[in-house]
Scaffold this motif. Sequence first.
Motif, PDB file in Angstrom:
ATOM      1  N   SER A  41       0.827  -1.197   0.000  1.00 16.47           N
ATOM      2  CA  SER A  41       0.000   0.000   0.000  1.00 16.47           C
ATOM      3  C   SER A  41       0.862   1.248   0.000  1.00 16.47           C
ATOM      4  O   SER A  41       0.554   2.249  -0.639  1.00 16.47           O
ATOM      5  CB  SER A  41      -0.924  -0.008   1.220  1.00 16.47           C
ATOM      6  OG  SER A  41      -1.811  -1.097   1.154  1.00 16.47           O
ATOM      7  N   ALA A  43       2.325   1.959  -3.509  1.00 19.00           N
ATOM      8  CA  ALA A  43       1.314   1.991  -4.557  1.00 19.00           C
ATOM      9  C   ALA A  43       1.731   2.539  -5.898  1.00 19.00           C
ATOM     10  O   ALA A  43       1.872   3.716  -6.095  1.00 19.00           O
ATOM     11  CB  ALA A  43       0.113   2.785  -4.057  1.00 19.00           C
ATOM     12  N   SER A  44       1.937   1.636  -6.813  1.00 18.93           N
ATOM     13  CA  SER A  44       2.099   1.916  -8.244  1.00 18.93           C
ATOM     14  C   SER A  44       3.004   3.088  -8.548  1.00 18.93           C
ATOM     15  O   SER A  44       2.674   3.951  -9.335  1.00 18.93           O
ATOM     16  CB  SER A  44       0.733   2.136  -8.889  1.00 18.93           C
ATOM     17  OG  SER A  44       0.036   0.935  -8.952  1.00 18.93           O
ATOM     18  N   GLY A 102       1.663   6.553  -9.141  1.00 21.26           N
ATOM     19  CA  GLY A 102       0.441   6.498  -9.930  1.00 21.26           C
ATOM     20  C   GLY A 102       0.670   6.100 -11.376  1.00 21.26           C
ATOM     21  O   GLY A 102      -0.200   6.226 -12.220  1.00 21.26           O
ATOM     22  N   GLN A 124       0.881   4.134 -14.746  1.00 22.09           N
ATOM     23  CA  GLN A 124       0.038   3.069 -15.284  1.00 22.09           C
ATOM     24  C   GLN A 124       0.846   1.791 -15.490  1.00 22.09           C
ATOM     25  O   GLN A 124       1.949   1.831 -16.022  1.00 22.09           O
ATOM     26  CB  GLN A 124      -0.572   3.512 -16.618  1.00 22.09           C
ATOM     27  CG  GLN A 124      -1.639   2.590 -17.153  1.00 22.09           C
ATOM     28  CD  GLN A 124      -2.993   2.847 -16.522  1.00 22.09           C
ATOM     29  OE1 GLN A 124      -3.173   3.821 -15.834  1.00 22.09           O
ATOM     30  NE2 GLN A 124      -3.936   1.950 -16.760  1.00 22.09           N
ATOM     31  N   GLU A 140      -8.233  -3.443  -8.271  1.00 19.20           N
ATOM     32  CA  GLU A 140      -7.997  -2.125  -8.864  1.00 19.20           C
ATOM     33  C   GLU A 140      -8.448  -0.987  -7.954  1.00 19.20           C
ATOM     34  O   GLU A 140      -8.036   0.162  -8.139  1.00 19.20           O
ATOM     35  CB  GLU A 140      -8.700  -2.046 -10.220  1.00 19.20           C
ATOM     36  CG  GLU A 140      -8.040  -2.920 -11.286  1.00 19.20           C
ATOM     37  CD  GLU A 140      -8.818  -2.980 -12.584  1.00 19.20           C
ATOM     38  OE1 GLU A 140      -8.239  -3.382 -13.607  1.00 19.20           O
ATOM     39  OE2 GLU A 140     -10.028  -2.621 -12.578  1.00 19.20           O
ATOM     40  N   LYS A 141      -9.251  -1.297  -6.948  1.00 20.66           N
ATOM     41  CA  LYS A 141      -9.702  -0.288  -5.989  1.00 20.66           C
ATOM     42  C   LYS A 141      -8.778  -0.175  -4.782  1.00 20.66           C
ATOM     43  O   LYS A 141      -8.962   0.686  -3.928  1.00 20.66           O
ATOM     44  CB  LYS A 141     -11.124  -0.612  -5.526  1.00 20.66           C
ATOM     45  CG  LYS A 141     -12.162  -0.529  -6.629  1.00 20.66           C
ATOM     46  CD  LYS A 141     -13.539  -0.972  -6.149  1.00 20.66           C
ATOM     47  CE  LYS A 141     -14.554  -0.956  -7.277  1.00 20.66           C
ATOM     48  NZ  LYS A 141     -15.890  -1.470  -6.838  1.00 20.66           N
ATOM     49  N   THR A 142      -7.789  -1.065  -4.693  1.00 19.05           N
ATOM     50  CA  THR A 142      -6.849  -1.027  -3.576  1.00 19.05           C
ATOM     51  C   THR A 142      -5.676  -0.116  -3.927  1.00 19.05           C
ATOM     52  O   THR A 142      -5.426   0.176  -5.098  1.00 19.05           O
ATOM     53  CB  THR A 142      -6.306  -2.431  -3.269  1.00 19.05           C
ATOM     54  OG1 THR A 142      -5.470  -2.869  -4.356  1.00 19.05           O
ATOM     55  CG2 THR A 142      -7.452  -3.426  -3.054  1.00 19.05           C
ATOM     56  N   PRO A 143      -4.920   0.359  -2.905  1.00 15.65           N
ATOM     57  CA  PRO A 143      -3.728   1.166  -3.213  1.00 15.65           C
ATOM     58  C   PRO A 143      -2.745   0.439  -4.118  1.00 15.65           C
ATOM     59  O   PRO A 143      -2.161   1.034  -5.029  1.00 15.65           O
ATOM     60  CB  PRO A 143      -3.124   1.416  -1.822  1.00 15.65           C
ATOM     61  CG  PRO A 143      -4.287   1.363  -0.892  1.00 15.65           C
ATOM     62  CD  PRO A 143      -5.196   0.308  -1.455  1.00 15.65           C
ATOM     63  N   LYS A 181      -3.874   0.591  -7.828  1.00 23.63           N
ATOM     64  CA  LYS A 181      -4.154   1.888  -8.433  1.00 23.63           C
ATOM     65  C   LYS A 181      -3.368   2.041  -9.733  1.00 23.63           C
ATOM     66  O   LYS A 181      -2.156   1.831  -9.776  1.00 23.63           O
ATOM     67  CB  LYS A 181      -3.773   3.004  -7.465  1.00 23.63           C
ATOM     68  CG  LYS A 181      -4.133   4.397  -7.970  1.00 23.63           C
ATOM     69  CD  LYS A 181      -3.776   5.452  -6.935  1.00 23.63           C
ATOM     70  CE  LYS A 181      -4.131   6.848  -7.442  1.00 23.63           C
ATOM     71  NZ  LYS A 181      -3.754   7.901  -6.441  1.00 23.63           N
ATOM     72  N   GLY A 182      -4.063   2.390 -10.799  1.00 27.18           N
ATOM     73  CA  GLY A 182      -3.405   2.585 -12.082  1.00 27.18           C
ATOM     74  C   GLY A 182      -3.063   1.305 -12.815  1.00 27.18           C
ATOM     75  O   GLY A 182      -2.369   1.336 -13.835  1.00 27.18           O
TER      76      GLY A 182
END
Length: 339
Positions: free
Chosen positions: A24, A27-28, A31, A33, A56-59, A62-63
């Motif tokens: 978390s 996270a990506s 942001g 992609q 896809e809704k989790t940290p 994300k993206g």
Amino acid sequence: MVRTTTAAALGAAALLALTGCGASSEASSGGEQQEIDLVGFSILEAANQPLIEAFEKTPGGKGVTFKTSYGASGDQSRAVESGLGADVVHFSLEGDVTRLVDAGLVAKDWNTGPTKGILTQSVVSIVVRKGNPKHIEGWDDLVKPGVEVVTPNPGSSGSARWNILAAYGHTLATGGSEADAKAYLKKFLEHTVALPSSGREATTAFSGGTGDALISYENEAILARQKGEDFDYVVPDQTLLIENPGAVTEDAPPAARKWLDFQLSKEGQKDYAAFGFRPLVDVGDVRVEGANDPSDPFPQPKTLMTIEKDFGGWSNAADKFFDEESGLVPQLQQETGTS
């Protein structure tokens, strides 16, 4: 209350909670992609979609977007070996992952985690026509006069190999010899009227009117009933625990590992349970529509065989039963005209 059927997985929830916290915070990477190429065996397709949406809704998700490919497990594994892009693979059989280890596409330690690389599990079941007109309650009923069986082709389908070993193993589990088990399996193949290429295609054939009994994953039977199929299913007294492995590939983006962790989390396993997979961790109470008893969807069979305990692991079982040159099953398929 649904309980794990794999003792080694009991600590997975706590471990994954810790790793999830780390994911978390990362996270990506700003942001950015990321696309995950997900390659799986056919039966996963419906169950994976809600998991993907939840991830896809989790940290950690994300993206992240997914590109998916589903088909017969062996065919999918060989396609990845031949160049099909894959960041995460989720197959029916261990051998379909180890093929990619041997090809240098998956790390050798892929199965060292708390669940030994297993992402989903089920048991072999027998699907019958509504009302069970042929009175099929177990394996011996499948070889009675007039009973026609549908099971996938063990040359392409992982589920077929689980089915074959469950059929063979039930004889040993009830006190028979290996000669008895071989004789039973020959009769079983003589009663087999269709060998579709995958578990999903086998369900389609049965739904279309072929056969009196379909050998299938319990979760596939439950899913078909959720979709409105009007048939029944039986979990035999002697059956085999189906363990479906998965792994990230060597060049996968960081999000691929986070997806794998999410699959094994309590939330991910509860979502899989809703589609009929037996959870690997304790997910608490869960109601599963389509199960014989939605409030108690995963009854414990009298004898639950495992690939390790009863068949010496997949490496041994693959050689003994499925080797194209010397395996028992190809030999019996030639003798019965079902190759």
